[in-house]
Design a protein around this motif. Structure first.
Motif, PDB file in Angstrom:
ATOM      1  N   ALA A   2      56.503  64.781   4.261  1.00  0.00           N
ATOM      2  CA  ALA A   2      57.938  64.591   4.461  1.00  0.00           C
ATOM      3  C   ALA A   2      58.160  63.097   5.043  1.00  0.00           C
ATOM      4  O   ALA A   2      59.393  62.777   5.231  1.00  0.00           O
ATOM      5  CB  ALA A   2      58.535  65.553   5.575  1.00  0.00           C
ATOM      6  N   THR A   3      57.009  62.418   5.235  1.00  0.00           N
ATOM      7  CA  THR A   3      57.124  61.014   5.866  1.00  0.00           C
ATOM      8  C   THR A   3      56.705  59.827   5.256  1.00  0.00           C
ATOM      9  O   THR A   3      56.603  58.855   5.580  1.00  0.00           O
ATOM     10  CB  THR A   3      56.655  61.027   7.296  1.00  0.00           C
ATOM     11  OG1 THR A   3      55.085  61.532   7.250  1.00  0.00           O
ATOM     12  CG2 THR A   3      57.333  62.016   8.316  1.00  0.00           C
ATOM     13  N   ASN A   4      56.138  60.023   3.741  1.00  0.00           N
ATOM     14  CA  ASN A   4      55.836  59.028   3.248  1.00  0.00           C
ATOM     15  C   ASN A   4      56.926  57.728   3.078  1.00  0.00           C
ATOM     16  O   ASN A   4      57.777  57.831   2.437  1.00  0.00           O
ATOM     17  CB  ASN A   4      55.639  59.391   1.682  1.00  0.00           C
ATOM     18  CG  ASN A   4      54.327  58.286   1.228  1.00  0.00           C
ATOM     19  OD1 ASN A   4      53.363  57.756   1.922  1.00  0.00           O
ATOM     20  ND2 ASN A   4      54.243  58.157  -0.010  1.00  0.00           N
ATOM     21  N   VAL A  23      53.172  45.625   4.561  1.00  0.00           N
ATOM     22  CA  VAL A  23      52.892  45.427   3.298  1.00  0.00           C
ATOM     23  C   VAL A  23      52.801  46.805   2.443  1.00  0.00           C
ATOM     24  O   VAL A  23      53.271  46.995   1.517  1.00  0.00           O
ATOM     25  CB  VAL A  23      51.565  44.593   3.031  1.00  0.00           C
ATOM     26  CG1 VAL A  23      51.326  44.641   1.578  1.00  0.00           C
ATOM     27  CG2 VAL A  23      51.718  43.453   3.465  1.00  0.00           C
ATOM     28  N   MET A  24      52.027  47.727   3.245  1.00  0.00           N
ATOM     29  CA  MET A  24      51.901  49.014   2.730  1.00  0.00           C
ATOM     30  C   MET A  24      52.814  50.231   3.221  1.00  0.00           C
ATOM     31  O   MET A  24      53.719  49.957   4.034  1.00  0.00           O
ATOM     32  CB  MET A  24      50.620  49.608   3.258  1.00  0.00           C
ATOM     33  CG  MET A  24      49.430  48.504   3.234  1.00  0.00           C
ATOM     34  SD  MET A  24      48.982  48.485   1.462  1.00  0.00           S
ATOM     35  CE  MET A  24      48.180  47.008   1.406  1.00  0.00           C
ATOM     36  N   PRO A  25      53.059  51.268   2.401  1.00  0.00           N
ATOM     37  CA  PRO A  25      53.854  52.429   2.717  1.00  0.00           C
ATOM     38  C   PRO A  25      52.897  53.240   3.915  1.00  0.00           C
ATOM     39  O   PRO A  25      51.367  53.249   3.726  1.00  0.00           O
ATOM     40  CB  PRO A  25      53.939  53.137   1.435  1.00  0.00           C
ATOM     41  CG  PRO A  25      52.497  52.760   0.739  1.00  0.00           C
ATOM     42  CD  PRO A  25      52.508  51.254   1.076  1.00  0.00           C
ATOM     43  N   HIS A  26      53.436  54.051   4.748  1.00  0.00           N
ATOM     44  CA  HIS A  26      52.810  54.662   5.823  1.00  0.00           C
ATOM     45  C   HIS A  26      53.191  56.100   5.835  1.00  0.00           C
ATOM     46  O   HIS A  26      54.534  56.335   5.463  1.00  0.00           O
ATOM     47  CB  HIS A  26      52.745  54.022   6.942  1.00  0.00           C
ATOM     48  CG  HIS A  26      52.006  52.566   6.892  1.00  0.00           C
ATOM     49  ND1 HIS A  26      50.370  52.697   6.751  1.00  0.00           N
ATOM     50  CD2 HIS A  26      52.309  51.497   6.960  1.00  0.00           C
ATOM     51  CE1 HIS A  26      50.159  51.253   6.709  1.00  0.00           C
ATOM     52  NE2 HIS A  26      51.388  50.558   6.942  1.00  0.00           N
ATOM     53  N   ASN A  27      52.423  56.996   6.495  1.00  0.00           N
ATOM     54  CA  ASN A  27      53.016  58.242   6.836  1.00  0.00           C
ATOM     55  C   ASN A  27      52.362  58.857   7.787  1.00  0.00           C
ATOM     56  O   ASN A  27      51.452  58.180   8.559  1.00  0.00           O
ATOM     57  CB  ASN A  27      53.138  59.353   5.459  1.00  0.00           C
ATOM     58  CG  ASN A  27      51.602  59.676   5.022  1.00  0.00           C
ATOM     59  OD1 ASN A  27      50.860  59.449   5.851  1.00  0.00           O
ATOM     60  ND2 ASN A  27      51.700  60.161   3.931  1.00  0.00           N
ATOM     61  N   ALA A  60      48.415  58.001   4.089  1.00  0.00           N
ATOM     62  CA  ALA A  60      48.839  57.655   2.989  1.00  0.00           C
ATOM     63  C   ALA A  60      47.458  57.146   2.264  1.00  0.00           C
ATOM     64  O   ALA A  60      46.658  56.571   2.789  1.00  0.00           O
ATOM     65  CB  ALA A  60      49.633  56.333   3.044  1.00  0.00           C
ATOM     66  N   ALA A  61      47.810  57.140   1.021  1.00  0.00           N
ATOM     67  CA  ALA A  61      46.314  56.610   0.190  1.00  0.00           C
ATOM     68  C   ALA A  61      46.362  55.043   0.233  1.00  0.00           C
ATOM     69  O   ALA A  61      47.300  54.265  -0.062  1.00  0.00           O
ATOM     70  CB  ALA A  61      46.782  56.863  -1.567  1.00  0.00           C
ATOM     71  N   PRO A  62      45.049  54.531   0.283  1.00  0.00           N
ATOM     72  CA  PRO A  62      43.905  55.433   0.283  1.00  0.00           C
ATOM     73  C   PRO A  62      43.685  55.632   1.815  1.00  0.00           C
ATOM     74  O   PRO A  62      43.574  54.679   2.873  1.00  0.00           O
ATOM     75  CB  PRO A  62      42.820  54.288  -0.030  1.00  0.00           C
ATOM     76  CG  PRO A  62      43.368  52.868   0.330  1.00  0.00           C
ATOM     77  CD  PRO A  62      44.855  53.068   0.099  1.00  0.00           C
ATOM     78  N   GLY A  96      60.241  48.932   5.783  1.00  0.00           N
ATOM     79  CA  GLY A  96      61.815  48.600   6.306  1.00  0.00           C
ATOM     80  C   GLY A  96      62.466  50.039   6.416  1.00  0.00           C
ATOM     81  O   GLY A  96      63.581  50.194   6.408  1.00  0.00           O
ATOM     82  N   LYS A  97      61.745  51.010   5.776  1.00  0.00           N
ATOM     83  CA  LYS A  97      62.560  52.508   5.731  1.00  0.00           C
ATOM     84  C   LYS A  97      62.204  53.369   6.919  1.00  0.00           C
ATOM     85  O   LYS A  97      61.116  52.952   7.623  1.00  0.00           O
ATOM     86  CB  LYS A  97      62.289  53.094   4.358  1.00  0.00           C
ATOM     87  CG  LYS A  97      62.648  52.198   3.186  1.00  0.00           C
ATOM     88  CD  LYS A  97      63.996  51.738   3.062  1.00  0.00           C
ATOM     89  CE  LYS A  97      64.209  50.734   1.877  1.00  0.00           C
ATOM     90  NZ  LYS A  97      65.455  50.062   2.128  1.00  0.00           N
ATOM     91  N   GLU A  98      62.826  54.510   6.927  1.00  0.00           N
ATOM     92  CA  GLU A  98      62.592  55.255   7.969  1.00  0.00           C
ATOM     93  C   GLU A  98      62.555  56.752   7.579  1.00  0.00           C
ATOM     94  O   GLU A  98      63.503  57.042   6.518  1.00  0.00           O
ATOM     95  CB  GLU A  98      63.642  55.255   9.038  1.00  0.00           C
ATOM     96  CG  GLU A  98      63.349  56.208  10.299  1.00  0.00           C
ATOM     97  CD  GLU A  98      64.343  56.256  11.299  1.00  0.00           C
ATOM     98  OE1 GLU A  98      65.458  55.102  11.396  1.00  0.00           O
ATOM     99  OE2 GLU A  98      64.471  56.639  12.510  1.00  0.00           O
ATOM    100  N   ALA A  99      61.913  57.434   7.660  1.00  0.00           N
ATOM    101  CA  ALA A  99      61.577  59.115   7.590  1.00  0.00           C
ATOM    102  C   ALA A  99      61.802  59.971   9.073  1.00  0.00           C
ATOM    103  O   ALA A  99      61.482  59.467   9.904  1.00  0.00           O
ATOM    104  CB  ALA A  99      60.324  59.369   6.918  1.00  0.00           C
ATOM    105  N   ILE A 100      62.464  60.931   8.835  1.00  0.00           N
ATOM    106  CA  ILE A 100      62.612  62.101   9.691  1.00  0.00           C
ATOM    107  C   ILE A 100      62.183  63.245   9.503  1.00  0.00           C
ATOM    108  O   ILE A 100      62.841  63.566   8.181  1.00  0.00           O
ATOM    109  CB  ILE A 100      64.362  61.750  10.308  1.00  0.00           C
ATOM    110  CG1 ILE A 100      64.513  60.283  10.713  1.00  0.00           C
ATOM    111  CG2 ILE A 100      64.221  62.743  11.582  1.00  0.00           C
ATOM    112  CD1 ILE A 100      66.109  60.554  10.682  1.00  0.00           C
TER     113      ILE A 100
END
Lengths: 280, 345
Positions: B137-139, B118-122, B164-166, B143-147
């Motif tokens: 760099a990773t927020n 449900v949430m964004p993460h980093n 990630a907030a909060p 379903g998405k991916e950060a590198i």
């Protein structure tokens, strides 16, 4: 001397090239996006729009004294549904899954649909459409003769609970929303089942996150803890130290979510609703 | 004309000088000599191992490229017997997968956010030199991916967590883990290694109240946890999941504290830590009974087990151990040695 001059020319040329590169890219994308958004075939979704009486509102971000005026406007009573979006796609084939360009919607656009013209097998036609990009949402709004709400408009309406126009100071307001947000697969439920808010608006929180027109204009820096000015933001943008209400975790979540988005992103729990200026 | 050229050249020079300044001053310190370590050999992809397991010791291998895959998930799990909670995790465990590298390694970190999140993460890794420890760099949206890439410059045991907030909520829901950066030549060889991480949970219901429990923001704010646990569940390392060792073996524990609020007083009842890598850094303290592990910090403890029996791992703020769940067992088997411990009557 002539050597110096050469060096100067080379450097100058280099910087000039760099700059012009930047510009031409920006121009291209502008042209593209306006072209694609301009020629939409009209649709007439039958959902009600409600008049929202404007007023001053205190954005979640910014100085204590920052108060932003929101004018009267019309807002869809519910998020755009699968059925409505299907109708849009049928009349505007360039927004079919197999036709859409990656710059406007990434590879998960309408990912759960059976094919270009069939909703997901288990999906309720009355559930909110998801896996749509900002560009797609904008195009839909345009073809419906509407627009996306601004972030301020959306958040202004989001201040309300079922009984009061501004419920932000109620201790249960944020806690209640956090629980709604924490619910998995909530986007699969049909719209207008839960109770409407003070304005008569349904499903602001319990089904999907929603695009706003300027979703990334005020944002937490992607690292939400630094109290730095984000050049994309109107205000000092920091989730940790510069918000006016540090305990409004539900708002943090919305802003964090928006800051993780790009305009061509499509996400399984992200939909939208439309707004419209009020004719005077 | 000449003046223009001169000022232009000056401007460029100044810019260059500005750029070089920070690197010059930092390369004076010994740690950042590690910046110049070259990577060689095949790229390693780290396996997902569930805590309390850790990857094999690095010993004297050369620095290389390492790929780390983490998936941010939101899933319901057991917080205590009969009590469930909606955890947010790295790789479906609390704490997340142990990452093990050496100084000079170049890490390519992939952070995927599960498509049903449900949430964004980093991720913020305390082992990283760079803005937000990687959080910036990773927020990443569901379903998405950060590198992102980083080079390990400082040896030690470090916490990583979601920022990630909060932020307090992401940590309170279980998004933390440990990353070990071994020094040149590796840590000394030991017989057993275990991964333990303390964390608190704040639920609406009282401790042990059955059923699915919601997060309680007020309790979090007041720093009044319902649960204080090792490895994500009350009494997790007891019974069948107890840690094991044999008499005569040396045990190393990587102990972290995700917080979000409390400082841990880590102690093993009936043992004395022969060596403690204080705060997970390079300083070694000897013969320690209880070591303090700050929230967002870690320590490595090493001890030889001399006598068979059950040894309890606790946070010696002792209500937490016996009432809120910060307790585990190290089960030692082998020959008794009456010289060391002997009940007389």
């Amino acid at each position: 001397m002539s050597n110096y001059f050469k060096i100067f020319l080379i450097f100058g040329g280099f910087f000039f090239l760099l700059n012009s590169c930047d510009k031409s890219i920006a121009l291209d994308s502008k042209k593209d996006s306006s072209a694609s958004i301009r020629k939409e075939v009209a649709i007439n979704p039958d959902g009600k729009m409600l008049t929202i009486k404007g007023g001053d509102y205190q954005p979640f971000y910014g100085e204590d004294s920052t108060s932003v005026p929101v004018s009267d406007f019309l807002l869809d009573e519910k998020p755009v549904t699968n059925k409505e979006y299907l109708d849009f796609v049928m009349k505007n084939p360039k927004w079919k899954r197999s036709n859409v360009k990656e710059v406007f919607a990434d590879e998960t656009y309408l990912k759960d649909w059976e094919n270009d013209e069939t909703l997901p097998k288990d999906a309720d036609p009355e559930a909110a459409v998801t896996f749509v990009s900002w560009f797609a949402a904008k195009a839909y709004a345009k073809s419906a003769g509407k627009r996306l709400p601004t972030l301020d408009e959306w958040e202004y309406v989001a201040m309300s609970d079922e009984t009061s126009q501004n419920a932000r100071n109620k201790p249960t307001y944020s806690a209640h929303l956090i629980n709604l947000y924490n619910e998995k697969d909530r986007e699969k439920n049909p719209v207008k089942i839960s109770k409407p808010n003070y304005w008569g608006v349904y499903n602001m929180f319990d089904l999907v996150w929603e695009w706003t027109d300027d979703y990334n204009s005020i944002m937490t820096t992607s690292d939400s803890r630094t109290a730095e000015f984000d050049d994309k933001g109107l205000f000092c943008a920091s989730a940790a130290t510069s918000t006016t209400d540090v305990l409004n975790y539900a708002s943090f979540m919305r802003y964090a979510f928006r800051s993780s988005l790009k305009a061509n992103y499509t996400v399984g729990n992200l939909g939208f609703r439309c707004a419209k200026d009020l004719q005077k | 004309m000449k003046r223009i050229i001169t000022s232009f050249v000056l401007a460029i020079l100044t810019l260059q000088a500005c750029k070089q300044n920070p690197t010059e001053s930092s390369s004076n310190t010994t740690e950042n000599a590690n910046m110049d370590i070259k990577v060689s050999g095949e790229t390693e992809t780290q396996n997902k191992l569930d805590p309390p397991k850790v990857p094999a010791q690095i010993l004297d291998r050369a620095a290389k490229k390492v790929v780390v895959n983490l998936i941010a998930t939101e899933e319901e799990g057991e917080l205590a017997d009969g009590v469930t909670y909606k955890f947010w995790t790295f790789n479906s465990t609390v704490p997340g997968t142990f990452i093990r590298i050496r100084v000079g390694d170049e890490v390519e970190l992939h952070l995927k956010n599960a498509s049903n999140s449900v949430m964004p993460h980093n991720i913020d890794l305390h082992a990283v030199n760079g803005p937000g420890g990687g959080a910036e760099a990773t927020n990443v949206a569901p379903g998405k991916e950060a590198i992102f890439n980083f080079k390990a410059l400082n040896p030690g045991l470090f916490v990583y967590h979601c920022a990630a907030a909060p932020v307090p909520l992401h940590i309170a829901n279980g998004m933390y883990g440990l990353i070990l950066v071994e020094p040149e030549g590796g840590l000394p060889k030991v017989d057993r290694e275990y991964y333990i991480m303390q964390g608190e949970f704040y639920t609406k219901g009282k401790t042990d109240e059955k059923g699915l429990q919601e997060f309680d923001q007020d309790k979090g704010l007041d720093e009044r946890p319902t649960y204080v646990v090792f490895n994500g569940k009350k009494n997790k390392l007891m019974g069948a999941d107890a840690l094991e060792a044999k008499v005569g073996e040396t045990v190393r524990m990587f102990v972290g504290n995700g917080g979000p609020n409390l400082v841990s007083s880590f102690h093993v009842i009936g043992e004395i830590f022969d060596r403690v890598y204080v705060e997970g850094g390079t300083t070694i303290n000897k013969n320690i009974q209880t070591t303090v592990i700050p929230a967002g910090g870690a320590a490595m403890v090493e001890f030889k087990v001399e006598e068979p029996g059950n040894y309890l791992l606790v946070d010696h703020s002792i209500f937490r151990a016996f009432n809120k769940g910060a307790i585990g067992t190290l089960k030692v088997t082998g020959e008794k040695n009456e010289k060391i411990y002997h009940k007389v009557q």
